[in-house]
Design a protein around this motif. Structure first.
Motif, PDB file in Angstrom:
ATOM      1  N   LEU A  44       0.860  -1.188   0.000  1.00 56.42           N
ATOM      2  CA  LEU A  44       0.000   0.000   0.000  1.00 56.42           C
ATOM      3  C   LEU A  44       0.894   1.235   0.000  1.00 56.42           C
ATOM      4  O   LEU A  44       1.120   1.847   1.054  1.00 56.42           O
ATOM      5  CB  LEU A  44      -0.904   0.012   1.241  1.00 56.42           C
ATOM      6  N   PRO A  45       1.440   1.615  -1.144  1.00 59.93           N
ATOM      7  CA  PRO A  45       2.396   2.722  -1.190  1.00 59.93           C
ATOM      8  C   PRO A  45       1.887   4.010  -0.538  1.00 59.93           C
ATOM      9  O   PRO A  45       2.675   4.755   0.050  1.00 59.93           O
ATOM     10  CB  PRO A  45       2.642   2.922  -2.681  1.00 59.93           C
ATOM     11  N   GLU A  46       0.593   4.237  -0.596  1.00 56.58           N
ATOM     12  CA  GLU A  46       0.029   5.457  -0.004  1.00 56.58           C
ATOM     13  C   GLU A  46       0.169   5.471   1.518  1.00 56.58           C
ATOM     14  O   GLU A  46       0.076   6.528   2.142  1.00 56.58           O
ATOM     15  CB  GLU A  46      -1.436   5.632  -0.408  1.00 56.58           C
ATOM     16  N   SER A  47       0.418   4.304   2.125  1.00 60.85           N
ATOM     17  CA  SER A  47       0.556   4.229   3.590  1.00 60.85           C
ATOM     18  C   SER A  47       1.924   4.692   4.064  1.00 60.85           C
ATOM     19  O   SER A  47       2.091   4.986   5.255  1.00 60.85           O
ATOM     20  CB  SER A  47       0.343   2.789   4.069  1.00 60.85           C
ATOM     21  N   ALA A  48       2.907   4.727   3.175  1.00 65.43           N
ATOM     22  CA  ALA A  48       4.294   5.021   3.544  1.00 65.43           C
ATOM     23  C   ALA A  48       4.782   4.080   4.640  1.00 65.43           C
ATOM     24  O   ALA A  48       5.656   4.416   5.419  1.00 65.43           O
ATOM     25  CB  ALA A  48       4.458   6.480   3.961  1.00 65.43           C
ATOM     26  N   GLY A  49       4.173   2.889   4.712  1.00 63.68           N
ATOM     27  CA  GLY A  49       4.598   1.893   5.678  1.00 63.68           C
ATOM     28  C   GLY A  49       3.939   1.981   7.034  1.00 63.68           C
ATOM     29  O   GLY A  49       4.250   1.193   7.925  1.00 63.68           O
ATOM     30  N   VAL A  50       3.006   2.919   7.213  1.00 66.46           N
ATOM     31  CA  VAL A  50       2.314   3.087   8.499  1.00 66.46           C
ATOM     32  C   VAL A  50       0.826   2.825   8.285  1.00 66.46           C
ATOM     33  O   VAL A  50       0.176   3.520   7.504  1.00 66.46           O
ATOM     34  CB  VAL A  50       2.527   4.497   9.084  1.00 66.46           C
ATOM     35  N   VAL A  51       0.309   1.825   9.001  1.00 69.16           N
ATOM     36  CA  VAL A  51      -1.103   1.448   8.892  1.00 69.16           C
ATOM     37  C   VAL A  51      -1.769   1.804  10.211  1.00 69.16           C
ATOM     38  O   VAL A  51      -1.325   1.367  11.275  1.00 69.16           O
ATOM     39  CB  VAL A  51      -1.245  -0.060   8.591  1.00 69.16           C
ATOM     40  N   ARG A  52      -2.830   2.595  10.136  1.00 70.30           N
ATOM     41  CA  ARG A  52      -3.494   3.085  11.351  1.00 70.30           C
ATOM     42  C   ARG A  52      -4.914   2.531  11.455  1.00 70.30           C
ATOM     43  O   ARG A  52      -5.730   2.762  10.564  1.00 70.30           O
ATOM     44  CB  ARG A  52      -3.552   4.605  11.345  1.00 70.30           C
ATOM     45  N   GLY A  53      -5.157   1.802  12.526  1.00 71.50           N
ATOM     46  CA  GLY A  53      -6.488   1.277  12.809  1.00 71.50           C
ATOM     47  C   GLY A  53      -6.675  -0.144  12.314  1.00 71.50           C
ATOM     48  O   GLY A  53      -6.055  -0.580  11.341  1.00 71.50           O
ATOM     49  N   LYS A  54      -7.546  -0.865  13.008  1.00 75.18           N
ATOM     50  CA  LYS A  54      -7.795  -2.270  12.687  1.00 75.18           C
ATOM     51  C   LYS A  54      -8.415  -2.445  11.302  1.00 75.18           C
ATOM     52  O   LYS A  54      -8.096  -3.395  10.595  1.00 75.18           O
ATOM     53  CB  LYS A  54      -8.707  -2.885  13.753  1.00 75.18           C
ATOM     54  N   VAL A  55      -9.278  -1.525  10.899  1.00 74.52           N
ATOM     55  CA  VAL A  55      -9.901  -1.627   9.574  1.00 74.52           C
ATOM     56  C   VAL A  55      -8.831  -1.544   8.484  1.00 74.52           C
ATOM     57  O   VAL A  55      -8.816  -2.350   7.549  1.00 74.52           O
ATOM     58  CB  VAL A  55     -10.981  -0.539   9.394  1.00 74.52           C
ATOM     59  N   ALA A  56      -7.923  -0.602   8.616  1.00 74.08           N
ATOM     60  CA  ALA A  56      -6.849  -0.448   7.632  1.00 74.08           C
ATOM     61  C   ALA A  56      -5.879  -1.627   7.688  1.00 74.08           C
ATOM     62  O   ALA A  56      -5.371  -2.075   6.656  1.00 74.08           O
ATOM     63  CB  ALA A  56      -6.101   0.857   7.866  1.00 74.08           C
ATOM     64  N   LEU A  57      -5.632  -2.152   8.887  1.00 72.02           N
ATOM     65  CA  LEU A  57      -4.745  -3.303   9.030  1.00 72.02           C
ATOM     66  C   LEU A  57      -5.342  -4.534   8.361  1.00 72.02           C
ATOM     67  O   LEU A  57      -4.647  -5.294   7.682  1.00 72.02           O
ATOM     68  CB  LEU A  57      -4.473  -3.565  10.514  1.00 72.02           C
ATOM     69  N   ARG A  58      -6.648  -4.729   8.533  1.00 69.10           N
ATOM     70  CA  ARG A  58      -7.354  -5.821   7.852  1.00 69.10           C
ATOM     71  C   ARG A  58      -7.179  -5.673   6.345  1.00 69.10           C
ATOM     72  O   ARG A  58      -6.873  -6.660   5.643  1.00 69.10           O
ATOM     73  CB  ARG A  58      -8.834  -5.808   8.225  1.00 69.10           C
ATOM     74  N   HIS A  59      -7.380  -4.490   5.815  1.00 64.59           N
ATOM     75  CA  HIS A  59      -7.240  -4.253   4.375  1.00 64.59           C
ATOM     76  C   HIS A  59      -5.815  -4.574   3.903  1.00 64.59           C
ATOM     77  O   HIS A  59      -5.629  -5.260   2.895  1.00 64.59           O
ATOM     78  CB  HIS A  59      -7.602  -2.804   4.041  1.00 64.59           C
ATOM     79  N   TYR A  60      -4.824  -4.092   4.635  1.00 64.05           N
ATOM     80  CA  TYR A  60      -3.417  -4.354   4.276  1.00 64.05           C
ATOM     81  C   TYR A  60      -3.134  -5.848   4.252  1.00 64.05           C
ATOM     82  O   TYR A  60      -2.613  -6.381   3.265  1.00 64.05           O
ATOM     83  CB  TYR A  60      -2.500  -3.619   5.253  1.00 64.05           C
ATOM     84  N   TRP A  61      -3.454  -6.554   5.344  1.00 64.36           N
ATOM     85  CA  TRP A  61      -3.127  -7.970   5.402  1.00 64.36           C
ATOM     86  C   TRP A  61      -3.903  -8.788   4.383  1.00 64.36           C
ATOM     87  O   TRP A  61      -3.351  -9.706   3.774  1.00 64.36           O
ATOM     88  CB  TRP A  61      -3.349  -8.500   6.812  1.00 64.36           C
ATOM     89  N   ASN A  62      -5.176  -8.481   4.156  1.00 63.63           N
ATOM     90  CA  ASN A  62      -5.930  -9.204   3.127  1.00 63.63           C
ATOM     91  C   ASN A  62      -5.357  -8.953   1.740  1.00 63.63           C
ATOM     92  O   ASN A  62      -5.263  -9.870   0.924  1.00 63.63           O
ATOM     93  CB  ASN A  62      -7.414  -8.842   3.180  1.00 63.63           C
ATOM     94  N   THR A  63      -4.969  -7.712   1.472  1.00 66.21           N
ATOM     95  CA  THR A  63      -4.367  -7.376   0.177  1.00 66.21           C
ATOM     96  C   THR A  63      -3.053  -8.125  -0.001  1.00 66.21           C
ATOM     97  O   THR A  63      -2.791  -8.710  -1.060  1.00 66.21           O
ATOM     98  CB  THR A  63      -4.145  -5.856   0.068  1.00 66.21           C
ATOM     99  N   LEU A  65      -2.041 -10.927   1.480  1.00 66.74           N
ATOM    100  CA  LEU A  65      -2.244 -12.375   1.384  1.00 66.74           C
ATOM    101  C   LEU A  65      -2.678 -12.823  -0.006  1.00 66.74           C
ATOM    102  O   LEU A  65      -2.358 -13.943  -0.423  1.00 66.74           O
ATOM    103  CB  LEU A  65      -3.269 -12.849   2.412  1.00 66.74           C
ATOM    104  N   LYS A  66      -3.371 -11.968  -0.724  1.00 64.82           N
ATOM    105  CA  LYS A  66      -3.786 -12.324  -2.087  1.00 64.82           C
ATOM    106  C   LYS A  66      -2.578 -12.581  -2.986  1.00 64.82           C
ATOM    107  O   LYS A  66      -2.675 -13.335  -3.951  1.00 64.82           O
ATOM    108  CB  LYS A  66      -4.656 -11.219  -2.683  1.00 64.82           C
ATOM    109  N   THR A  67      -1.457 -11.955  -2.678  1.00 63.07           N
ATOM    110  CA  THR A  67      -0.248 -12.129  -3.494  1.00 63.07           C
ATOM    111  C   THR A  67       0.710 -13.157  -2.900  1.00 63.07           C
ATOM    112  O   THR A  67       1.758 -13.430  -3.494  1.00 63.07           O
ATOM    113  CB  THR A  67       0.495 -10.786  -3.650  1.00 63.07           C
ATOM    114  N   LEU A  68       0.359 -13.715  -1.734  1.00 68.75           N
ATOM    115  CA  LEU A  68       1.255 -14.647  -1.034  1.00 68.75           C
ATOM    116  C   LEU A  68       0.509 -15.927  -0.632  1.00 68.75           C
ATOM    117  O   LEU A  68       0.378 -16.233   0.554  1.00 68.75           O
ATOM    118  CB  LEU A  68       1.834 -13.989   0.216  1.00 68.75           C
ATOM    119  N   PRO A  69       0.046 -16.705  -1.605  1.00 68.40           N
ATOM    120  CA  PRO A  69      -0.740 -17.891  -1.247  1.00 68.40           C
ATOM    121  C   PRO A  69       0.062 -18.945  -0.485  1.00 68.40           C
ATOM    122  O   PRO A  69      -0.527 -19.771   0.217  1.00 68.40           O
ATOM    123  CB  PRO A  69      -1.197 -18.425  -2.610  1.00 68.40           C
ATOM    124  N   ASP A  70       1.385 -18.905  -0.567  1.00 69.17           N
ATOM    125  CA  ASP A  70       2.207 -19.896   0.135  1.00 69.17           C
ATOM    126  C   ASP A  70       2.765 -19.367   1.449  1.00 69.17           C
ATOM    127  O   ASP A  70       3.643 -19.988   2.055  1.00 69.17           O
ATOM    128  CB  ASP A  70       3.343 -20.372  -0.767  1.00 69.17           C
TER     129      ASP A  70
END
Length: 117
Positions: A44-63, A65-70
């Protein structure tokens, strides 16, 4: 402040990650958590590496995981500090990584994914 039982927490954490169960991982995180990671900066380049809040963290990790099936983690060590746990693990690429988590009671309020450079 104390932390949750280090081994129990790490076992639940790695089991949830290896099952790709983001909701089980997030169950340990505060709604207003702040999480930093160089991987977040790539995913998430727009995050600059900082994710704030559980909703945003869920989005980051789900995004991510889609590219890391293993994706799979193996805990190497767990280190306890004051209100802090550091989980040293080997990822699916064989890289050593640390997740440094700061707690308020039983929930993570701040986390940092750290990688060898």
């Amino acid at each position: 402040m104390p932390t949750p039982d280090p081994q129990r927490f790490a076992n639940e954490w790695v089991r949830a990650w290896n099952a790709h169960d983001i909701e089980a991982v997030l169950a340990h995180f505060h709604d207003d958590v702040v999480f930093t990671s160089p991987v977040a900066a790539r995913v998430l380049p727009e995050s600059a590496g900082v994710v704030r809040g559980k909703v945003a963290l869920r989005h980051y990790w789900n995004t991510a995981l889609k590219t890391l099936p293993d994706l799979r983690f193996e805990v190497v060590g767990v280190y306890q500090g004051c209100s802090t746990l550091a989980i040293n693990y080997r990822n699916h690429r064989g890289e050593l990584v640390n997740e440094v988590l700061t707690f308020d009671g039983d929930v993570v309020v701040e986390g940092h994914g750290t990688y060898l450079t």
